[in-house]
Design an enzyme around this catalytic site. Structure first.
Site, PDB file in Angstrom:
ATOM      1  N   SER A  12       0.853  -1.193   0.000  1.00 32.53           N
ATOM      2  CA  SER A  12       0.000   0.000   0.000  1.00 32.53           C
ATOM      3  C   SER A  12       0.891   1.246   0.000  1.00 32.53           C
ATOM      4  O   SER A  12       2.096   1.167   0.270  1.00 32.53           O
ATOM      5  CB  SER A  12      -0.916  -0.020   1.227  1.00 32.53           C
ATOM      6  OG  SER A  12      -0.159  -0.225   2.396  1.00 32.53           O
ATOM      7  N   GLU A  14       1.059   5.610   0.941  1.00 33.61           N
ATOM      8  CA  GLU A  14       0.451   6.704   1.700  1.00 33.61           C
ATOM      9  C   GLU A  14       0.668   8.046   1.010  1.00 33.61           C
ATOM     10  O   GLU A  14       1.755   8.321   0.500  1.00 33.61           O
ATOM     11  CB  GLU A  14       1.074   6.729   3.105  1.00 33.61           C
ATOM     12  CG  GLU A  14       0.467   7.787   4.002  1.00 33.61           C
ATOM     13  CD  GLU A  14       0.885   7.603   5.444  1.00 33.61           C
ATOM     14  OE1 GLU A  14       0.772   6.463   5.971  1.00 33.61           O
ATOM     15  OE2 GLU A  14       1.328   8.585   6.048  1.00 33.61           O
ATOM     16  N   THR A  46      -3.463  10.921   4.740  1.00 35.90           N
ATOM     17  CA  THR A  46      -3.280  11.366   6.129  1.00 35.90           C
ATOM     18  C   THR A  46      -4.316  12.409   6.522  1.00 35.90           C
ATOM     19  O   THR A  46      -4.997  13.012   5.693  1.00 35.90           O
ATOM     20  CB  THR A  46      -1.868  11.935   6.373  1.00 35.90           C
ATOM     21  OG1 THR A  46      -1.685  13.065   5.525  1.00 35.90           O
ATOM     22  CG2 THR A  46      -0.795  10.899   6.099  1.00 35.90           C
ATOM     23  N   ALA A  49      -3.101  17.230  11.722  1.00 34.71           N
ATOM     24  CA  ALA A  49      -2.960  17.178  13.174  1.00 34.71           C
ATOM     25  C   ALA A  49      -4.041  18.029  13.831  1.00 34.71           C
ATOM     26  O   ALA A  49      -4.351  19.128  13.381  1.00 34.71           O
ATOM     27  CB  ALA A  49      -1.579  17.671  13.589  1.00 34.71           C
ATOM     28  N   ARG A 104      -4.685   8.286  17.226  1.00 36.11           N
ATOM     29  CA  ARG A 104      -4.900   9.412  18.139  1.00 36.11           C
ATOM     30  C   ARG A 104      -4.566  10.706  17.423  1.00 36.11           C
ATOM     31  O   ARG A 104      -5.282  11.684  17.509  1.00 36.11           O
ATOM     32  CB  ARG A 104      -3.990   9.276  19.372  1.00 36.11           C
ATOM     33  CG  ARG A 104      -4.203  10.408  20.362  1.00 36.11           C
ATOM     34  CD  ARG A 104      -3.090  10.524  21.375  1.00 36.11           C
ATOM     35  NE  ARG A 104      -1.853  11.041  20.783  1.00 36.11           N
ATOM     36  CZ  ARG A 104      -0.758  11.290  21.457  1.00 36.11           C
ATOM     37  NH1 ARG A 104      -0.720  11.059  22.761  1.00 36.11           N
ATOM     38  NH2 ARG A 104       0.320  11.752  20.850  1.00 36.11           N
ATOM     39  N   GLY A 105      -3.447  10.705  16.692  1.00 33.84           N
ATOM     40  CA  GLY A 105      -2.977  11.918  16.028  1.00 33.84           C
ATOM     41  C   GLY A 105      -1.944  12.623  16.872  1.00 33.84           C
ATOM     42  O   GLY A 105      -1.867  12.424  18.097  1.00 33.84           O
ATOM     43  N   ALA A 120      -6.039   6.221  20.722  1.00 35.18           N
ATOM     44  CA  ALA A 120      -6.555   5.546  19.526  1.00 35.18           C
ATOM     45  C   ALA A 120      -7.455   4.363  19.878  1.00 35.18           C
ATOM     46  O   ALA A 120      -8.441   4.099  19.175  1.00 35.18           O
ATOM     47  CB  ALA A 120      -5.379   5.091  18.656  1.00 35.18           C
ATOM     48  N   LYS A 162      -5.298  -1.663  21.535  1.00 31.52           N
ATOM     49  CA  LYS A 162      -5.911  -1.198  20.266  1.00 31.52           C
ATOM     50  C   LYS A 162      -6.415  -2.392  19.460  1.00 31.52           C
ATOM     51  O   LYS A 162      -7.480  -2.349  18.868  1.00 31.52           O
ATOM     52  CB  LYS A 162      -4.887  -0.418  19.427  1.00 31.52           C
ATOM     53  CG  LYS A 162      -4.530   0.920  20.012  1.00 31.52           C
ATOM     54  CD  LYS A 162      -3.824   1.829  19.019  1.00 31.52           C
ATOM     55  CE  LYS A 162      -2.351   1.572  18.906  1.00 31.52           C
ATOM     56  NZ  LYS A 162      -1.624   2.703  18.285  1.00 31.52           N
ATOM     57  N   GLN A 173       5.261   2.657  12.277  1.00 28.87           N
ATOM     58  CA  GLN A 173       6.108   3.821  12.030  1.00 28.87           C
ATOM     59  C   GLN A 173       7.324   3.300  11.249  1.00 28.87           C
ATOM     60  O   GLN A 173       7.696   2.127  11.390  1.00 28.87           O
ATOM     61  CB  GLN A 173       6.542   4.407  13.383  1.00 28.87           C
ATOM     62  CG  GLN A 173       7.376   5.652  13.307  1.00 28.87           C
ATOM     63  CD  GLN A 173       6.653   6.752  12.534  1.00 28.87           C
ATOM     64  OE1 GLN A 173       6.709   6.749  11.293  1.00 28.87           O
ATOM     65  NE2 GLN A 173       5.988   7.652  13.231  1.00 28.87           N
ATOM     66  N   HIS A 263       4.114  -0.884   3.478  1.00 30.05           N
ATOM     67  CA  HIS A 263       3.314   0.342   3.311  1.00 30.05           C
ATOM     68  C   HIS A 263       4.311   1.474   3.045  1.00 30.05           C
ATOM     69  O   HIS A 263       5.125   1.790   3.918  1.00 30.05           O
ATOM     70  CB  HIS A 263       2.521   0.607   4.592  1.00 30.05           C
ATOM     71  CG  HIS A 263       1.700   1.860   4.567  1.00 30.05           C
ATOM     72  ND1 HIS A 263       0.468   1.944   3.930  1.00 30.05           N
ATOM     73  CD2 HIS A 263       1.917   3.092   5.109  1.00 30.05           C
ATOM     74  CE1 HIS A 263      -0.037   3.152   4.090  1.00 30.05           C
ATOM     75  NE2 HIS A 263       0.822   3.876   4.799  1.00 30.05           N
TER      76      HIS A 263
HETATM   77  P1  FAD Z   1      -2.018   6.001  20.659  1.00 27.69           P
HETATM   78  O1  FAD Z   1      -2.129   4.582  20.280  1.00 27.69           O
HETATM   79  O2  FAD Z   1      -3.156   6.612  21.414  1.00 27.69           O
HETATM   80  O3  FAD Z   1      -0.662   6.166  21.479  1.00 27.69           O
HETATM   81  C1  FAD Z   1      -0.125   7.457  21.809  1.00 27.69           C
HETATM   82  C2  FAD Z   1       0.726   7.383  23.075  1.00 27.69           C
HETATM   83  O4  FAD Z   1      -0.095   7.156  24.222  1.00 27.69           O
HETATM   84  C3  FAD Z   1       1.765   6.260  23.115  1.00 27.69           C
HETATM   85  O5  FAD Z   1       2.891   6.754  23.784  1.00 27.69           O
HETATM   86  C4  FAD Z   1       1.088   5.136  23.893  1.00 27.69           C
HETATM   87  O6  FAD Z   1       2.045   4.358  24.597  1.00 27.69           O
HETATM   88  C5  FAD Z   1       0.183   5.903  24.854  1.00 27.69           C
HETATM   89  N1  FAD Z   1      -1.130   5.274  25.015  1.00 27.69           N
HETATM   90  C6  FAD Z   1      -1.857   4.591  24.090  1.00 27.69           C
HETATM   91  N2  FAD Z   1      -3.054   4.235  24.586  1.00 27.69           N
HETATM   92  C7  FAD Z   1      -3.096   4.680  25.862  1.00 27.69           C
HETATM   93  C8  FAD Z   1      -4.097   4.639  26.893  1.00 27.69           C
HETATM   94  N3  FAD Z   1      -5.260   4.036  26.707  1.00 27.69           N
HETATM   95  N4  FAD Z   1      -3.807   5.239  28.086  1.00 27.69           N
HETATM   96  C9  FAD Z   1      -2.613   5.876  28.288  1.00 27.69           C
HETATM   97  N5  FAD Z   1      -1.623   5.937  27.344  1.00 27.69           N
HETATM   98  C10 FAD Z   1      -1.876   5.357  26.156  1.00 27.69           C
HETATM   99  N6  FAD Z   1      -0.581  11.624  12.694  1.00 27.69           N
HETATM  100  C11 FAD Z   1      -1.490  12.507  12.213  1.00 27.69           C
HETATM  101  O7  FAD Z   1      -1.683  13.576  12.828  1.00 27.69           O
HETATM  102  N7  FAD Z   1      -2.178  12.266  11.059  1.00 27.69           N
HETATM  103  C12 FAD Z   1      -2.023  11.111  10.361  1.00 27.69           C
HETATM  104  O8  FAD Z   1      -2.664  10.900   9.323  1.00 27.69           O
HETATM  105  C13 FAD Z   1      -1.093  10.138  10.848  1.00 27.69           C
HETATM  106  N8  FAD Z   1      -0.909   8.956  10.215  1.00 27.69           N
HETATM  107  C14 FAD Z   1      -0.075   8.000  10.773  1.00 27.69           C
HETATM  108  C15 FAD Z   1       0.034   6.738  10.153  1.00 27.69           C
HETATM  109  C16 FAD Z   1       0.864   5.751  10.699  1.00 27.69           C
HETATM  110  C17 FAD Z   1       0.927   4.400  10.024  1.00 27.69           C
HETATM  111  C18 FAD Z   1       1.629   6.030  11.861  1.00 27.69           C
HETATM  112  C19 FAD Z   1       2.560   4.988  12.425  1.00 27.69           C
HETATM  113  C20 FAD Z   1       1.527   7.271  12.473  1.00 27.69           C
HETATM  114  C21 FAD Z   1       0.678   8.263  11.948  1.00 27.69           C
HETATM  115  N9  FAD Z   1       0.509   9.516  12.548  1.00 27.69           N
HETATM  116  C22 FAD Z   1      -0.382  10.445  12.042  1.00 27.69           C
HETATM  117  C23 FAD Z   1       1.274   9.855  13.751  1.00 27.69           C
HETATM  118  C24 FAD Z   1       0.478   9.488  15.011  1.00 27.69           C
HETATM  119  O9  FAD Z   1      -0.744  10.165  15.043  1.00 27.69           O
HETATM  120  C25 FAD Z   1       1.325   9.889  16.201  1.00 27.69           C
HETATM  121  O10 FAD Z   1       2.424   9.022  16.343  1.00 27.69           O
HETATM  122  C26 FAD Z   1       0.580  10.057  17.515  1.00 27.69           C
HETATM  123  O11 FAD Z   1       1.426  10.753  18.397  1.00 27.69           O
HETATM  124  C27 FAD Z   1       0.124   8.758  18.148  1.00 27.69           C
HETATM  125  O12 FAD Z   1      -0.943   8.191  17.497  1.00 27.69           O
HETATM  126  P2  FAD Z   1      -1.417   6.695  17.866  1.00 27.69           P
HETATM  127  O13 FAD Z   1      -2.620   6.421  17.094  1.00 27.69           O
HETATM  128  O14 FAD Z   1      -0.292   5.755  17.772  1.00 27.69           O
HETATM  129  O15 FAD Z   1      -1.788   6.947  19.413  1.00 27.69           O
END
Ligand code: FAD
Length: 282
Positions: A12, A14, A46, A49, A104-105, A120, A162, A173, A263
């Protein structure tokens, strides 16, 4: 033994939503070039933010889907309320979108703003609750750990959460240390997480931008790569040639080690991704 490039693997690409119509026209050409040569399973787009540019993602998804391409919008919960996310998800359902990259973003400067979900896993659970099995849900994985994670162990436990909340697969990542990915997969197996974890691949096309971005997102550039890129900083052809070699070798080793696909973070360019693809298939 199956070939490392067998049909079951998911490839895929991006994109980010372009800011102008000219950028969109160019992106459609890039998509056509990728379509013709690589036939990606889907293109992901994407999400700005903090919920910014929500409409730009939607517009790009519409344009990219015009020729029946399969497109997976990214959706993130930071900066959006439950109602805003519900409306957005419904708009995707109306359009026939059935895959989402659920995040989460990144937290924007100035704080997260109004949001009802902090992580997330909560957004994954919400999408499942609202839409059942309509979407194939992808989530993010961090073989070198998320930069904000308290400990490696907690980061993995939150990744697990998740998946347990209803995600179908994950995209990582980007990384240049294959051992980090293989270790992550081992941890998934030990935890009985039986979902595909597809490596995110960042082609190398410049030095300073890659270093800056990697420092922010917590991806390590090994010293032997960093030093060589630094030496080639003013010789872009050699830099791209070296970078393409390094990334092709990484992809090849990942596929041979059983990675379920790749990806590509294309940065809206086709050339280097297609060169890696050509070398992988030669
Ligand atoms: P989470 O899974 O929520 O994790 C974030 C942090 O919180 C981690 O340190 C984790 O250990 C901790 N955590 C997770 N769940 C919990 C919980 N329930 N309680 C307490 N702590 C917790 N960013 C954008 O803004 N737009 C995009 O389109 C985008 N696309 C991406 C695509 C990919 C494939 C990847 C790998 C990243 C992308 N990002 C994007 C970046 C991403 O949004 C950031 O890395 C963000 O800081 C974390 O998102 P996440 O979904 O991993 O968050």
């Amino acid at each position: 033994m199956n070939s490392p490039m067998d049909d079951a693997k998911i490839f895929s690409c991006e994109f980010f939503p372009p800011q102008t119509e000219a950028g969109m026209e160019k992106l459609l050409i890039v998509r056509n070039e990728l379509d013709e040569n690589m036939h990606p399973a889907f293109y992901s787009v994407t999400f700005g933010a903090g919920g910014t540019n929500r409409d730009r993602t939607l517009d790009a998804v519409d344009r990219l889907r015009e020729d029946n391409a399969s497109v997976a919008p990214h959706i993130s919960c930071i900066g959006s309320t439950r109602d805003q996310l519900k409306e957005l998800i419904e708009r995707y359902i109306d359009r026939g979108v059935n895959r989402l990259v659920t995040l989460r973003g990144d937290i924007p400067e100035g704080g997260p703003g109004a949001n009802d979900f902090n992580h997330a896993n909560e957004l994954v659970a919400f999408i499942r609750e609202q839409t059942g099995d309509h979407f194939h849900i992808e989530v993010a994985a961090y073989p070198e750990y998320h930069p904000e994670s308290a400990t490696p162990e907690s980061d993995f436990q939150y990744f697990k959460r998740k998946i347990e909340s209803g995600a179908d697969s994950a995209i990582t990542q980007y990384f240049y240390n294959i051992d980090a990915y293989l270790r992550f997969i081992e941890n998934c197996q030990k935890a009985n997480l039986d979902v595909p974890v597809v490596p995110g691949i960042m082609p190398i096309t410049n030095y300073k931008g890659l270093v800056r971005f990697s420092d922010n997102c917590g991806a390590e550039i090994p010293r032997w790569i960093r030093k060589q890129l630094e030496a080639y900083e003013d010789d872009i052809d050699s830099l791209i040639d070296f970078g393409t070699d390094v990334v092709t070798s990484l992809c090849s080793r990942l596929l041979e080690s059983g990675a379920p696909g790749l990806h590509f973070y294309t940065l809206n360019q086709s050339q280097v991704t297609l060169e890696i693809w050509r070398r992988l298939n030669s």
